[in-house]
Scaffold this motif. Structure first.
Motif, PDB file in Angstrom:
ATOM      1  N   GLU A  29       6.106 -12.917  -7.634  1.00  0.00           N
ATOM      2  CA  GLU A  29       5.594 -11.755  -8.538  1.00  0.00           C
ATOM      3  C   GLU A  29       4.935 -10.704  -7.614  1.00  0.00           C
ATOM      4  O   GLU A  29       4.186 -11.296  -6.993  1.00  0.00           O
ATOM      5  CB  GLU A  29       4.904 -12.017  -9.841  1.00  0.00           C
ATOM      6  CG  GLU A  29       6.067 -12.712 -10.963  1.00  0.00           C
ATOM      7  CD  GLU A  29       4.881 -12.993 -12.112  1.00  0.00           C
ATOM      8  OE1 GLU A  29       3.730 -12.783 -12.329  1.00  0.00           O
ATOM      9  OE2 GLU A  29       5.601 -13.478 -13.265  1.00  0.00           O
ATOM     10  N   THR A  30       5.275  -9.605  -7.748  1.00  0.00           N
ATOM     11  CA  THR A  30       4.585  -8.389  -7.001  1.00  0.00           C
ATOM     12  C   THR A  30       4.047  -7.602  -8.057  1.00  0.00           C
ATOM     13  O   THR A  30       4.436  -6.940  -8.922  1.00  0.00           O
ATOM     14  CB  THR A  30       5.499  -7.666  -5.986  1.00  0.00           C
ATOM     15  OG1 THR A  30       5.905  -8.389  -5.239  1.00  0.00           O
ATOM     16  CG2 THR A  30       4.574  -6.479  -5.444  1.00  0.00           C
ATOM     17  N   HIS A  31       2.520  -7.326  -7.919  1.00  0.00           N
ATOM     18  CA  HIS A  31       1.904  -6.400  -8.892  1.00  0.00           C
ATOM     19  C   HIS A  31       1.614  -5.059  -8.190  1.00  0.00           C
ATOM     20  O   HIS A  31       1.325  -4.854  -6.997  1.00  0.00           O
ATOM     21  CB  HIS A  31       0.474  -6.796  -9.030  1.00  0.00           C
ATOM     22  CG  HIS A  31       0.527  -8.319  -9.760  1.00  0.00           C
ATOM     23  ND1 HIS A  31       1.081  -8.704 -10.814  1.00  0.00           N
ATOM     24  CD2 HIS A  31      -0.295  -9.506  -9.079  1.00  0.00           C
ATOM     25  CE1 HIS A  31       0.894  -9.960 -11.038  1.00  0.00           C
ATOM     26  NE2 HIS A  31       0.191 -10.311 -10.188  1.00  0.00           N
ATOM     27  N   VAL A  32       2.214  -4.022  -8.885  1.00  0.00           N
ATOM     28  CA  VAL A  32       2.107  -2.665  -8.495  1.00  0.00           C
ATOM     29  C   VAL A  32       1.074  -1.956  -9.359  1.00  0.00           C
ATOM     30  O   VAL A  32       1.196  -1.636 -10.557  1.00  0.00           O
ATOM     31  CB  VAL A  32       3.319  -1.915  -8.540  1.00  0.00           C
ATOM     32  CG1 VAL A  32       3.414  -0.516  -8.043  1.00  0.00           C
ATOM     33  CG2 VAL A  32       4.391  -2.822  -7.645  1.00  0.00           C
ATOM     34  N   LYS A  33       0.078  -1.395  -8.618  1.00  0.00           N
ATOM     35  CA  LYS A  33      -1.086  -0.686  -9.251  1.00  0.00           C
ATOM     36  C   LYS A  33      -1.031   0.682  -8.931  1.00  0.00           C
ATOM     37  O   LYS A  33      -1.199   1.066  -7.656  1.00  0.00           O
ATOM     38  CB  LYS A  33      -2.288  -1.163  -8.910  1.00  0.00           C
ATOM     39  CG  LYS A  33      -3.712  -0.643  -9.622  1.00  0.00           C
ATOM     40  CD  LYS A  33      -4.923  -1.223  -9.204  1.00  0.00           C
ATOM     41  CE  LYS A  33      -5.897  -0.671  -9.898  1.00  0.00           C
ATOM     42  NZ  LYS A  33      -7.257  -1.589  -9.590  1.00  0.00           N
ATOM     43  N   VAL A  34      -0.680   1.637  -9.771  1.00  0.00           N
ATOM     44  CA  VAL A  34      -0.870   3.229  -9.882  1.00  0.00           C
ATOM     45  C   VAL A  34      -2.392   3.477  -9.938  1.00  0.00           C
ATOM     46  O   VAL A  34      -2.768   3.561 -11.166  1.00  0.00           O
ATOM     47  CB  VAL A  34       0.084   3.934 -10.800  1.00  0.00           C
ATOM     48  CG1 VAL A  34      -0.026   5.350 -10.200  1.00  0.00           C
ATOM     49  CG2 VAL A  34       1.468   3.428 -10.330  1.00  0.00           C
ATOM     50  N   ALA A  35      -3.021   3.514  -8.876  1.00  0.00           N
ATOM     51  CA  ALA A  35      -4.680   3.763  -9.023  1.00  0.00           C
ATOM     52  C   ALA A  35      -5.013   5.046  -9.269  1.00  0.00           C
ATOM     53  O   ALA A  35      -6.136   5.481  -9.702  1.00  0.00           O
ATOM     54  CB  ALA A  35      -5.141   3.390  -7.733  1.00  0.00           C
ATOM     55  N   LYS A  36      -3.938   6.032  -9.041  1.00  0.00           N
ATOM     56  CA  LYS A  36      -4.533   7.617  -9.054  1.00  0.00           C
ATOM     57  C   LYS A  36      -3.326   8.423  -9.259  1.00  0.00           C
ATOM     58  O   LYS A  36      -2.171   8.141  -8.524  1.00  0.00           O
ATOM     59  CB  LYS A  36      -4.997   8.012  -7.447  1.00  0.00           C
ATOM     60  CG  LYS A  36      -5.649   9.457  -7.703  1.00  0.00           C
ATOM     61  CD  LYS A  36      -6.136   9.904  -6.516  1.00  0.00           C
ATOM     62  CE  LYS A  36      -6.331  11.544  -6.536  1.00  0.00           C
ATOM     63  NZ  LYS A  36      -7.127  11.992  -5.383  1.00  0.00           N
TER      64      LYS A  36
END
Length: 480
Positions: free
Chosen positions: A442-449
């Motif tokens: 699994e790959t976590h993708v965080k849109v931080a901004k």
């Protein structure tokens, strides 16, 4: 060489064609010295009162030739500029001789390049003595004084990709601060089309109203185009769209844990944008093996072949990549100046709306004693954002994080952990963090901004999985 016995002043047949098909004044064409053979129209190229050569063309454009062959080229109508006082005047440079006559008919000074558009001449410093495709512009290592004396030069290449490339090349040589451009009416490819379809007054006004290639810094409010405030472009992953919608212009930063698949995810996102929205994209990757990229791109295209049609044709139409060096010593230093040139080439010559730089850390960054890494990064990112605004494109930068972030979870990672400077967090329009735990699929993708929540999405995290056989990511769930 043309048989002089068959050469004559402009024939009645050709005069009628110029007037009826091109909308050009026969008297003006005669003033320009146009001549005829039974099957061709000739354009004399004159310098200091002497005809250097004649360019012959058939009416159907099936062939063009220069007589005598091998003569050094000069602009068409150059002689008219010799004794002209440039103060208060505009010079127009067109792509063809008919366009020069059309511009003259509309009341402006004009010359034409002698051999049409040039799709590509390469990058790097310009040597006036070796600039063969643009030698007609130079004399003794400088731009011809007849051209250089003008401070306002309107560039009217054809309204197509080669024509826009010609404008870029001419502006690079004569000086971008002097260059102005015309917005062509719908259905018009060149100056002659504008004259024929809209008349002399419209063509003359378009030239007078031409806009600077380098925009003015202070303008009337009405001169600033109204920005389309609609939502950005869908990402291709349904539950991701509430967090990530691409807008133009913008600068996107993608970072994350080493080995988490930053490059692979970015490539998959860009391929989604190309497939869903018909965008062209340039992928400038400096670390990955080109064959791995090729395999992922074609696997992706083949997975969606029912939607996009022939995979190879779709890839050729939508994706551009960095040309490999022919020899090891051909490899250019990947400097910020090199990157600037590549962005300009991708946007202007190839019409790309998305450009990926991967990774930023491979670029040769020129820190000096008077410029710290933080100061340099601020200046460099400011330049990247300027280019995105200038060409109305999205530039996606993949960059490595600082050391020591391994072991942190996706919820702990922030944009301030990008290697180099906090400028990445401050200047990015979108900031994205990729994280994959060791041994996990699994790959976590965080849109931080997200700079503008309404148009670009709101920060958040989704979990995805790479599908190797299809060269794409699929979304598993929102949040973790």
């Amino acid at each position: 060489m043309t048989d002089q016995k068959k050469t004559q002043p402009l024939s009645t047949k050709h005069a009628e064609w110029l007037e009826n098909e091109r909308g050009l004044s026969v008297e003006l064409c005669a003033k320009f010295g146009l001549m005829s053979t039974p099957t061709e129209i000739g354009f004399p190229f004159i310098e200091n009162g002497q005809c250097r050569f004649v360019k012959w063309r058939k009416l159907d454009k099936s062939s063009m030739r220069i007589s005598p062959a091998g003569e050094s080229l000069i602009p068409f109508n150059l002689d008219e500029l010799f004794d002209v006082n440039p103060e208060g005047l505009t010079l127009v440079i067109t792509e063809g001789e008919f366009d020069t006559i059309a511009v003259s008919q509309a009341g402006h000074l004009a010359i034409s390049v002698p051999a049409g558009a040039v799709a590509s001449v390469g990058r790097g410093d310009i040597d006036p003595f070796d600039d063969r495709k643009f030698q007609f512009l130079w004399r003794d290592g400088k731009i011809r004084p007849e051209i250089a004396k003008f401070s306002r030069i309107v560039l009217m290449g054809d309204n197509d990709e080669p024509g826009r490339a010609l404008i870029d090349e001419l502006a690079t040589r004569i000086g971008r601060h002097k260059a102005y451009c015309v917005r062509y009416p719908n259905g018009c490819k060149d100056a002659n089309d504008i004259l024929r379809m809209h008349g002399e007054a419209v063509l003359g006004k378009l030239i007078r109203d031409a806009k600077p290639l380098v925009p003015d810094r202070i303008v009337r409010l009405e001169e600033i185009p109204v920005t389309d405030r609609a939502n950005g472009l869908a990402s291709g992953w349904k539950n991701m769209d509430r967090h990530l919608r691409l807008t133009f212009p913008e600068m996107v930063t993608v970072t994350g844990v080493p080995g988490a698949g930053k490059s692979q995810w970015t490539l998959a996102w860009v391929l989604n944008l190309a497939r869903l929205h018909g965008l062209k994209a340039t992928i400038l990757q400096f670390e990955d093996d080109v064959e791995r990229n090729r395999a992922d791109i074609y696997r992706y295209a083949e997975a969606f072949h029912q939607e996009i049609g022939d995979p190879a044709q779709w890839v050729n139409e939508h994706i551009r990549v960095r040309a490999p060096a022919v020899r090891p010593d051909d490899e250019a230093e990947i400097s910020l100046e090199w990157v600037r040139g590549m962005i300009e080439e991708a946007a202007v010559r190839h019409g790309c709306k998305v450009i990926v730089l991967d990774p930023w850390n491979e670029i040769e960054h020129a820190f000096t004693k008077n410029l710290s890494e933080t100061q340099y990064t601020n200046e460099a990112l400011r330049e990247i954002k300027r280019l995105s605004r200038l060409y109305q494109i999205a530039i996606i930068i993949v960059t490595h994080p600082t050391k020591g972030i391994t072991g942190k979870g996706i919820d702990e990672l922030t944009m301030y952990e990008v290697a180099g400077s906090a400028a990445w967090a401050n200047k990015s329009d979108h900031g994205i963090i990729i994280c994959r735990e060791e041994g996990a699929s699994e790959t976590h993708v965080k849109v931080a901004k997200c700079k503008h929540y309404e148009r670009m999405g709101v920060p958040g995290i989704v979990t995805m999985e790479f599908v190797p056989d299809e060269g794409r990511f699929r979304l598993l769930r929102s949040g973790i």
